[in-house]
Design an enzyme around this catalytic site. Structure first.
Site, mmCIF file in Angstrom:
data_model
loop_
_atom_site.group_PDB
_atom_site.id
_atom_site.type_symbol
_atom_site.label_atom_id
_atom_site.label_comp_id
_atom_site.label_asym_id
_atom_site.label_seq_id
_atom_site.Cartn_x
_atom_site.Cartn_y
_atom_site.Cartn_z
ATOM 1 N N HIS A 205 0.825 -1.103 0.152
ATOM 2 C CA HIS A 205 -0.066 0.118 0.154
ATOM 3 C C HIS A 205 1.040 1.309 -0.099
ATOM 4 C CE1 HIS A 205 0.958 -1.106 4.222
ATOM 5 N NE2 HIS A 205 0.560 0.329 4.418
ATOM 6 N N CYS A 260 8.753 19.411 14.527
ATOM 7 C CA CYS A 260 7.734 20.045 13.648
ATOM 8 C C CYS A 260 7.441 19.863 12.294
ATOM 9 C CB CYS A 260 7.195 21.567 14.294
ATOM 10 S SG CYS A 260 5.726 21.983 13.387
ATOM 11 N N CYS A 263 7.574 24.138 11.160
ATOM 12 C CA CYS A 263 8.469 25.506 11.591
ATOM 13 C C CYS A 263 9.883 24.518 11.950
ATOM 14 C CB CYS A 263 7.754 26.011 12.491
ATOM 15 S SG CYS A 263 7.806 25.075 14.227
ATOM 16 N N HIS A 277 1.056 21.879 19.717
ATOM 17 C CA HIS A 277 1.913 22.699 18.854
ATOM 18 C C HIS A 277 1.308 22.460 17.474
ATOM 19 C CE1 HIS A 277 5.076 25.220 16.945
ATOM 20 N NE2 HIS A 277 5.141 24.118 16.000
ATOM 21 N N GLU A 281 -0.265 24.830 14.463
ATOM 22 C CA GLU A 281 0.491 24.689 13.195
ATOM 23 C C GLU A 281 -0.790 24.649 12.096
ATOM 24 O OE1 GLU A 281 3.104 26.092 12.104
ATOM 25 O OE2 GLU A 281 4.741 25.555 13.393
#
Length: 288
Positions: A205, A260, A263, A277, A281
């Protein structure tokens, strides 16, 4: 009586990415005369089968554990459009049962010689097959991008001119030709496609997933890092050399600190802080 299709036990490596593994049963056949509309049935309430369907339902096949994707490959026409989006003789596309982003699709090849191979092998040893997969993925990126635009376009600064032009045409009661509207945001850039280094499911997949990592199903370290590190091998990396395959299989991507996706801030091993966070975002990402 239910027919169970055995799958064997998961190894440690195959369980590494923490994906939920669920058995899947092929449902009763649906009315083939009804057209399928991708994404349109996502919020539709489940329908109760009629007594006649219940009486004529053949024995169901259950694909246990890590073989669960086999049900969609075997009988895609029996699933609702909220689960199976598209299918033909070569591929089936489904909405992931446990999405890790706003949009998370799985492309399932139906090629019997490929579907139980490790993705690295399947995508690196047959140029024609790889070409077919890449072509299908490009089509799905377009589909996924349209769905992102539908859901989040109204929040996007880049989409404002497009939306204003659309509203103007609606006010004039004119037909809307999408191709003639201002381009707006390039939502296809917000979609990535790839395969896991150690897949949790047996059948081949390919993940087609939006970058936002906004989902209630994103619950722990392995869920995040399985898509935020090279554990997800981008489809563009294929074909892959044997040396590169070996290297990737030995890397401990899932043990890396949380970074992240947007950022680049490093959260160490603080998943709760990362999760909070990611919500911030996501809200900012929508407005780009």
């Amino acid at each position: 009586m239910t027919t169970n299709i055995p799958n064997g036990n998961l190894s440690h490596e195959e369980l590494e990415n923490g994906e939920e593994v669920a058995s899947t049963t092929v449902p009763p056949a649906s009315d083939p005369s009804k057209k399928r509309n991708a994404f349109s049935e996502l919020l539709s309430p489940p329908k109760k089968p009629s007594p006649s369907v219940l009486r004529s339902t053949p024995p169901a096949a259950t694909f246990a554990g890590r073989a669960g994707l086999g049900a969609y490959i075997q009988a895609p026409e029996t699933f609702p459009a909220s689960r199976v989006i598209t299918y033909d003789d070569k591929f089936v596309t489904i909405n992931d049962l446990y999405p890790k982003s706003s949009i998370h699709l799985l492309l399932l090849p139906r090629n019997l010689q490929k579907q139980l191979l490790h993705p690295f092998e399947a995508l690196s040893t047959d140029a024609e097959f790889l070409s077919e997969v890449k072509l299908e993925v490009e089509k799905l990126k377009v589909l996924a991008a349209k769905e992102l635009r539908r859901r989040f376009g109204k929040y996007s600064t880049q989409e404002s001119k497009r939306e204003k032009a659309r509203e103007l045409l609606l006010e004039k009661d004119e037909d809307i030709d999408e191709a003639l509207l201002p381009p707006g945001r390039d939502w296809e850039k917000e979609i990535v496609a790839g395969v896991h280094t150690h897949p949790s499911m047996a059948h081949l997949h390919i993940h087609i997933i939006s970058v936002d990592r906004h989902s209630d199903c994103l619950r722990h370290r392995k869920h995040y890092n399985s898509f935020a590190t090279p554990f997800l091998a981008n489809l563009s990396d294929f074909p892959m050399s044997e040396e590169e395959m070996r290297r990737r299989r030995h890397e401990r991507y899932l043990e890396r600190d949380f970074v992240c996706w947007r950022c680049g801030r490093d959260f160490g091993n603080k998943f709760v802080k990362l999760k909070a966070h990611l919500v911030e975002e996501f809200e900012e990402w929508k407005t780009e």
